[in-house]
Design a protein around this motif. Structure first.
Motif: not given
Length: 569
Positions: A299-304
């Motif tokens: 799960f990633s927030a930083s990727i976008w």
């Protein structure tokens, strides 16, 4: 897989820009259906883009976030409360690695059945909620609050219960590696969240490696930071996948933030130096690679968020008036989202959990189950893939714990004869059992002023690794220092009399800090691996001293340290 269940993998592979199509909100084609690329570009679809954009801007009370947020929490998750406007298409990018979801589905079934669960977060200061004006504003608290609202649970007796959150005092992969007993000592956890994307950048080297890890092809003499991060992270992944607490826990890699300073203009960074780094000191590519190889969902927030922050150029990325700017997202030059940002982080977790829950019925279809898709690490006899970065000896020592060792065991009075001659200096330490039943022995120092010192003679092992075990407790336990020298006298008494007020590793070149206080209301053993080495055949002296009581770290009126033993590999 390197795309979320809702993404069009074919489009990504062809390099097509299909973001307008992905935003449509229609169900994506199943894996068994063909994809007509011409149909994706029909004018009728393009005409819907304005409507889609408008729906993405709708309030959480409309037909967007109410799919993911329980009714009681919707006022908290209003768009006005976020750091910046959040759309569905942003959240759809939050599953860069789907991974093997067998463990995650087992956890979701626990939630659906009303079982109370424990979430263990292994992370750094972001997970701890630094700079958010209270821990209740951290994403970890928000996520547990969301779990309790969406999945109410009952205790064994039928009374109302709650899902709970646990953490450790370690802050990166290396610290969790050296203090693994903090994790191993937790009786139960059902979901493990790894959050090391920022802190793993700051690990200086691999003192625990049993072979040279320098990439000579680059002409350097120091191990690349990306490799250092990957080595420690792989050890943790393998340990967690083997853990049973009491079931195989679900495991998630959560990339919550990024290191902002390396994207900034001078004086915060030196562009010529940062553009020569592999990933601008961003550890996410390494986390994605290892997670994909071990089939761990990401799960990633930083990727976008990071591309969104920089797409208008560096000047706008650090312009505080730009809603998505790095300088606006962070509270300092390094990292640390604001409390409004932590609300987005918890939303990312909630979104990914609900989307996976929606996908669960398809995995129950026997026609779609392939034998090799099973999670072999969750079997009664777990099967792990071969290590990617660990040597055979490193695997045996650090994961399987099956190499020979020698040392001093202070917990069993039957072994007193074997170690009593190894105590070469003692000032203020006593060997006794401090519990009511008088059966839990150890060497104990106690004093608010600190300075008590003990020196132990040790012989080096095959790999030179030195392991110190001691008790951690929630009350009356302080901090000790450990170092290795050729002599028994205490040459660092002045440092032993300095109070340690922060949960931080020792500065380079100074004694190793052994933190014996922790938040859990229990007393359990803890193990630290020292960065000092004692080579095979060498005879060295291990020194341990108690530091003065810290009013910030030690609860209670006393200041104790209980040494359980030392092992050398």
């Amino acid at each position: 897989m390197w795309a979320s269940a809702g993404c069009l993998v074919l489009g990504v592979a062809l390099g097509l820009t299909l973001s307008g199509v992905i935003d449509l909100g229609a169900s994506p084609p199943r894996a068994t259906e063909s994809v007509d690329l011409r149909a994706l570009q029909e004018p009728s679809i393009n005409r819907n883009r304005a409507a889609v954009a408008e729906r993405s801007r709708a309030s959480p009370g409309g037909n967007f976030l109410e799919e993911y947020i329980p009714q009681n929490l919707l006022p908290k998750y209003q768009q006005d409360n976020f750091q910046f406007p959040v759309s569905r298409s942003m959240l759809r990018q939050s599953r860069p690695v789907v991974g093997n979801v067998e463990r995650l589905h087992a956890y979701l079934r626990k939630l659906q059945s009303g079982q109370c669960t424990t979430v263990l977060v292994l992370g750094g200061s972001i997970s701890a909620g630094h700079h958010v004006k209270g821990r209740k504003n951290a994403y970890t608290y928000n996520f547990i609050e969301w779990l309790n609202e969406r999945y109410p649970c009952r205790l064994d007796g039928g009374s109302k219960g709650e899902h709970e959150f646990k953490k450790t005092h370690a802050s990166n992969s290396q610290r969790h590696f050296t203090s693994w007993s903090m994790v191993d000592g937790i009786e139960r956890f059902d979901l493990v969240i790894f959050e090391f994307n920022v802190n793993d950048h700051f690990i200086p080297d691999i003192p625990h490696a049993l072979e040279k890890k320098v990439e000579d092809e680059f002409g350097g003499e120091k191990t690349r930071p990306e490799y250092v991060s990957a080595w420690y992270f792989e050890v943790l992944l393998r340990r967690i996948l083997l853990a049973r607490k009491p079931d195989p826990p679900a495991v998630i890699t959560f990339n919550a933030d990024y290191h902002g300073r390396n994207w900034a203009p001078p004086p915060w960074s030196e562009p010529e130096q940062t553009r020569k780094t592999l990933f601008r000191n961003n550890q996410e590519p390494m986390k994605l690679f290892l997670s994909s190889m071990y089939e761990i969902p990401v799960f990633s927030a930083s990727i976008w968020m990071l591309p969104l922050a920089g797409k208008r150029g560096t000047e706008q990325q650090f312009n505080g008036t730009y809603p998505y700017a790095t300088s606006r997202w962070h509270t300092d030059a390094c990292c640390h989202p604001r409390k409004e940002g932590h609300l987005i982080l918890s939303l990312v977790l909630a979104y990914c959990m609900v989307e996976e829950e929606k996908a669960m019925p398809t995995y129950n279809d026997a026609d779609m189950v392939v034998e090799e898709q099973r999670d072999l690490t969750a079997l009664d006899t777990p099967l792990l893939r071969d290590p990617i970065y660990l040597s055979d000896d490193e695997e045996q020592l650090y994961v399987q714990n099956s190499l020979d060792s020698s040392g001093l065991d202070f917990t069993d009075p039957r072994w007193k004869r074997s170690w009593k001659d190894s105590i070469v200096s003692n000032n203020g330490w006593e060997w006794f059992a401090d519990n009511a039943d008088k059966d839990k022995f150890g060497y104990i120092a106690n004093g608010v002023d600190g300075g008590q010192h003990i020196a132990l003679s040790l012989s080096g092992g095959r790999h030179g690794i030195v392991e110190v075990s001691y008790v951690v407790s929630y009350e009356n336990f302080g901090t000790a220092l450990a170092w290795v020298s050729d002599r028994s006298p205490n040459t660092k008494q002045s440092i032993c009399k300095q109070t340690v007020d922060k949960w931080q590793p020792s500065p380079r070149g100074e004694p190793h800090r052994l933190f014996a206080g922790w938040a859990e209301r229990a007393s359990v053993p803890k193990v630290d691996l020292l960065s000092y080495r004692i080579k095979e055949g060498e005879q060295k002296t291990l020194h341990i001293c108690l530091t003065p009581k810290s009013e910030k770290l030690t609860e209670g009126t006393e200041n104790k340290f209980k040494l359980l033993g030392v092992r050398v590999y």
